[in-house]
Design a protein around this motif. Sequence first.
Motif, PDB file in Angstrom:
ATOM      1  N   ALA A  85      -3.966   7.856   5.219  1.00  0.00           N
ATOM      2  CA  ALA A  85      -4.960   6.856   4.972  1.00  0.00           C
ATOM      3  C   ALA A  85      -4.599   5.422   5.675  1.00  0.00           C
ATOM      4  O   ALA A  85      -5.179   4.906   6.159  1.00  0.00           O
ATOM      5  CB  ALA A  85      -5.020   6.932   3.687  1.00  0.00           C
ATOM      6  N   LEU A  86      -3.175   5.239   5.375  1.00  0.00           N
ATOM      7  CA  LEU A  86      -2.872   3.846   5.939  1.00  0.00           C
ATOM      8  C   LEU A  86      -3.002   3.835   7.468  1.00  0.00           C
ATOM      9  O   LEU A  86      -3.413   2.873   7.845  1.00  0.00           O
ATOM     10  CB  LEU A  86      -1.367   3.717   5.589  1.00  0.00           C
ATOM     11  CG  LEU A  86      -0.619   2.426   5.872  1.00  0.00           C
ATOM     12  CD1 LEU A  86      -1.879   1.368   5.054  1.00  0.00           C
ATOM     13  CD2 LEU A  86       0.559   2.413   5.671  1.00  0.00           C
ATOM     14  N   ALA A  87      -2.612   4.991   7.993  1.00  0.00           N
ATOM     15  CA  ALA A  87      -2.856   4.991   9.617  1.00  0.00           C
ATOM     16  C   ALA A  87      -4.216   4.759   9.885  1.00  0.00           C
ATOM     17  O   ALA A  87      -4.441   4.025  11.121  1.00  0.00           O
ATOM     18  CB  ALA A  87      -2.326   6.455  10.056  1.00  0.00           C
ATOM     19  N   ASP A  88      -5.045   5.436   9.322  1.00  0.00           N
ATOM     20  CA  ASP A  88      -6.380   5.145   9.524  1.00  0.00           C
ATOM     21  C   ASP A  88      -6.921   3.441   9.369  1.00  0.00           C
ATOM     22  O   ASP A  88      -7.524   3.080  10.228  1.00  0.00           O
ATOM     23  CB  ASP A  88      -7.503   5.672   8.606  1.00  0.00           C
ATOM     24  CG  ASP A  88      -7.321   7.392   8.923  1.00  0.00           C
ATOM     25  OD1 ASP A  88      -6.949   7.623  10.146  1.00  0.00           O
ATOM     26  OD2 ASP A  88      -7.746   8.184   8.001  1.00  0.00           O
ATOM     27  N   ARG A  98       0.795  -1.202  -0.076  1.00  0.00           N
ATOM     28  CA  ARG A  98       0.039   0.013   0.000  1.00  0.00           C
ATOM     29  C   ARG A  98       0.742   1.252   0.203  1.00  0.00           C
ATOM     30  O   ARG A  98       1.880   1.401   0.731  1.00  0.00           O
ATOM     31  CB  ARG A  98      -0.840  -0.007   1.306  1.00  0.00           C
ATOM     32  CG  ARG A  98      -1.940  -1.199   1.320  1.00  0.00           C
ATOM     33  CD  ARG A  98      -3.308  -0.791   0.848  1.00  0.00           C
ATOM     34  NE  ARG A  98      -3.608   0.508   1.410  1.00  0.00           N
ATOM     35  CZ  ARG A  98      -4.803   0.686   2.499  1.00  0.00           C
ATOM     36  NH1 ARG A  98      -5.350  -0.096   2.863  1.00  0.00           N
ATOM     37  NH2 ARG A  98      -4.948   1.919   2.613  1.00  0.00           N
ATOM     38  N   PRO A  99       0.389   2.121  -0.743  1.00  0.00           N
ATOM     39  CA  PRO A  99       1.319   3.629  -0.693  1.00  0.00           C
ATOM     40  C   PRO A  99       1.402   4.001   0.780  1.00  0.00           C
ATOM     41  O   PRO A  99       0.252   4.135   1.520  1.00  0.00           O
ATOM     42  CB  PRO A  99       0.493   4.531  -1.594  1.00  0.00           C
ATOM     43  CG  PRO A  99      -0.203   3.581  -2.524  1.00  0.00           C
ATOM     44  CD  PRO A  99      -0.904   2.301  -1.562  1.00  0.00           C
ATOM     45  N   GLY A 100       2.468   4.385   1.283  1.00  0.00           N
ATOM     46  CA  GLY A 100       2.689   5.085   2.412  1.00  0.00           C
ATOM     47  C   GLY A 100       2.956   4.119   3.504  1.00  0.00           C
ATOM     48  O   GLY A 100       3.301   4.565   4.707  1.00  0.00           O
ATOM     49  N   PHE A 101       3.051   2.575   3.064  1.00  0.00           N
ATOM     50  CA  PHE A 101       3.353   1.819   4.108  1.00  0.00           C
ATOM     51  C   PHE A 101       4.533   2.063   4.875  1.00  0.00           C
ATOM     52  O   PHE A 101       5.045   2.049   5.954  1.00  0.00           O
ATOM     53  CB  PHE A 101       3.244   0.494   3.631  1.00  0.00           C
ATOM     54  CG  PHE A 101       3.548  -0.636   4.748  1.00  0.00           C
ATOM     55  CD1 PHE A 101       2.755  -1.050   5.782  1.00  0.00           C
ATOM     56  CD2 PHE A 101       4.869  -1.039   4.630  1.00  0.00           C
ATOM     57  CE1 PHE A 101       3.088  -1.831   6.756  1.00  0.00           C
ATOM     58  CE2 PHE A 101       5.358  -2.021   5.891  1.00  0.00           C
ATOM     59  CZ  PHE A 101       4.486  -2.450   6.701  1.00  0.00           C
TER      60      PHE A 101
END
Length: 64
Positions: free
Chosen positions: A55-58, A20-23
Amino acid sequence: MRIEGYEAGPLAAGEAMLSRPGFWAHHLLGICGDWRGAERPGPESFGGDGADVDALADTLLDLG
């Protein structure tokens, strides 16, 4: 998805998150530690975009 036997804990299968983008920016920011007054790096320091990391944190913090 929760891992059987760890229903009460924060453990979940997350292999799909790796792509995922941002991981990786999210992960590396989490292990940066205490900067003791120095300016803490942002997601862009690790090739991430702030919106992707948020978004990934959410997703990661959603216990539902």
